[in-house]
Design a protein around this motif. Structure first.
Motif, short mmCIF file in Angstrom:
data_model
loop_
_atom_site.label_atom_id
_atom_site.label_comp_id
_atom_site.label_asym_id
_atom_site.label_seq_id
_atom_site.Cartn_x
_atom_site.Cartn_y
_atom_site.Cartn_z
N ALA A 32 64.57 33.53 44.08
CA ALA A 32 65.29 34.51 43.75
C ALA A 32 65.28 35.30 42.67
O ALA A 32 65.70 36.39 42.38
N THR A 33 64.76 34.73 41.51
CA THR A 33 64.89 35.39 40.10
C THR A 33 63.12 35.67 39.70
O THR A 33 62.30 34.97 40.44
N ARG A 34 62.84 36.65 38.92
CA ARG A 34 61.78 36.77 38.73
C ARG A 34 61.46 36.36 37.33
O ARG A 34 62.17 36.82 36.35
N VAL A 35 60.47 35.80 36.97
CA VAL A 35 60.08 35.28 35.55
C VAL A 35 58.86 36.42 35.11
O VAL A 35 57.79 36.47 35.77
N ARG A 36 59.15 37.26 34.08
CA ARG A 36 57.96 38.02 33.53
C ARG A 36 57.67 37.45 32.30
O ARG A 36 58.51 36.55 31.52
N GLY A 37 56.17 37.56 32.01
CA GLY A 37 55.33 37.07 30.95
C GLY A 37 54.40 37.83 30.48
O GLY A 37 54.13 38.95 31.23
N ARG A 38 54.01 37.47 29.46
CA ARG A 38 52.58 38.34 28.81
C ARG A 38 51.76 37.23 27.95
O ARG A 38 52.39 36.33 27.38
N PHE A 39 50.51 37.98 27.90
CA PHE A 39 49.57 37.24 26.87
C PHE A 39 49.46 37.74 25.64
O PHE A 39 49.32 39.05 25.58
N GLY A 40 49.54 37.16 24.39
CA GLY A 40 49.09 37.90 23.28
C GLY A 40 47.93 37.46 22.63
O GLY A 40 47.91 38.62 21.58
N GLU A 41 47.12 37.16 22.95
CA GLU A 41 45.80 36.89 22.39
C GLU A 41 44.70 37.15 23.58
O GLU A 41 44.73 36.42 24.59
N PHE A 42 43.80 38.00 23.35
CA PHE A 42 42.71 38.40 24.51
C PHE A 42 41.62 39.15 23.68
O PHE A 42 42.12 40.04 22.69
N GLU A 43 40.50 39.42 24.19
CA GLU A 43 39.58 40.10 23.85
C GLU A 43 38.66 40.37 24.81
O GLU A 43 38.72 40.00 26.20
N GLY A 44 38.03 41.52 25.06
CA GLY A 44 37.31 42.11 25.81
C GLY A 44 36.78 43.37 25.76
O GLY A 44 36.71 44.10 24.65
N GLY A 45 35.95 44.04 26.95
CA GLY A 45 35.35 45.46 26.54
C GLY A 45 35.10 45.73 28.12
O GLY A 45 35.22 45.17 28.92
N ALA A 46 34.27 47.04 27.80
CA ALA A 46 33.90 47.41 28.99
C ALA A 46 32.63 48.51 28.82
O ALA A 46 32.70 49.00 27.50
N TYR A 47 31.75 48.73 29.63
CA TYR A 47 30.89 49.75 29.61
C TYR A 47 31.27 50.85 30.59
O TYR A 47 31.39 50.40 31.74
N LEU A 48 31.69 51.92 30.40
CA LEU A 48 32.21 52.89 31.20
C LEU A 48 30.90 53.94 31.66
O LEU A 48 30.48 54.57 30.77
N ASP A 49 30.65 54.10 32.85
CA ASP A 49 29.70 55.06 33.30
C ASP A 49 30.21 56.18 34.00
O ASP A 49 30.75 56.16 35.14
N ARG A 57 31.10 48.34 33.85
CA ARG A 57 31.28 46.85 33.92
C ARG A 57 32.42 46.55 32.89
O ARG A 57 32.72 47.27 31.96
N VAL A 58 32.96 45.34 33.12
CA VAL A 58 34.47 45.12 32.34
C VAL A 58 34.32 43.38 32.24
O VAL A 58 33.79 42.63 33.10
N ARG A 59 34.76 43.06 31.07
CA ARG A 59 34.89 41.77 30.87
C ARG A 59 36.24 41.36 30.01
O ARG A 59 36.58 42.27 29.06
N LEU A 60 36.77 40.44 30.44
CA LEU A 60 38.02 39.88 29.50
C LEU A 60 38.24 38.42 29.48
O LEU A 60 37.88 37.50 30.29
N ALA A 61 38.57 38.27 28.19
CA ALA A 61 38.95 36.57 28.02
C ALA A 61 40.46 36.59 27.41
O ALA A 61 40.54 37.23 26.58
N VAL A 62 41.46 35.94 27.99
CA VAL A 62 42.70 35.65 27.70
C VAL A 62 42.81 34.27 27.13
O VAL A 62 42.41 33.25 27.99
#
Length: 181
Positions: A32-49, A57-62
């Motif tokens: 019935a209810t929705r729980v929203r959340g977020r992550f505060g610590e992450f790193e990553g990057g991408a190569y955009l062509d 390509r993309v990479r992410l670590a949370v």
């Protein structure tokens, strides 16, 4: 940003701007209810062509322990019983393919690892902004999301949570990246 020529100007290596990036989720509790959340610590990057987005390509670590829902007890419970952060401190994503599906729309397919389980997912993204910052660095902004079934990654505590917490979790991304010199 709707033409190949404009996208071509975006080619380069990028890092996430953590101050302007939000990685969040939405899940149903007691259906019935929705729980929203977020992550505060992450790193990553991408190569955009921009000339050939399929070469991007993309990479992410949370950091799983950085989960915040507005209820510290729930956060602690999610870290321990659901995400098992002591054994699996990070949630990771590494792209395996990028496809341009429209002028500024992209599908990014990759391997999502949660709790030691890796499964393929496809995240829909839209390029929503491009600007030079006050230091002259190019910033790009993407928004996107994907709905996953948390049970596919073993994100469960016991039989009661299979009923009390909906299996579908929407992962939301509002990402700003800075092109590197």
């Amino acid at each position: 940003m709707s033409t190949t020529t404009q996208l071509g100007e975006l080619t380069g290596e990028y890092v996430l701007d953590p101050a302007r990036t939000t990685i969040g989720f939405v899940a149903r509790h007691t259906m019935a209810t929705r729980v929203r959340g977020r992550f505060g610590e992450f790193e990553g990057g991408a190569y955009l062509d921009g000339g050939d987005p399929s070469k991007s390509r993309v990479r992410l670590a949370v950091q799983a322990r950085s989960i915040r829902t507005g209820d510290r007890r729930r956060d602690d419970h999610l870290c321990g019983a659901f995400l098992k952060v002591d054994d699996h401190p990070a949630l990771t994503f590494a792209s395996t393919g990028v496809e341009q599906t429209g002028g500024a729309a992209f599908e990014v397919t990759g391997d999502l690892a949660i709790r030691g389980v890796t499964k393929p997912v496809t995240v829909d993204f839209e390029l929503t902004g491009v600007e030079d910052d006050q230091r002259g660095a190019l910033r790009v902004r993407f928004q996107g999301g994907v709905t996953i079934d948390r049970n596919d990654w073993g994100v469960n505590w016991n039989a009661a949570t299979r009923v009390m917490v909906g299996p579908k979790v929407l992962l939301e991304f509002d990402v700003t990246m800075i092109r590197q010199p």
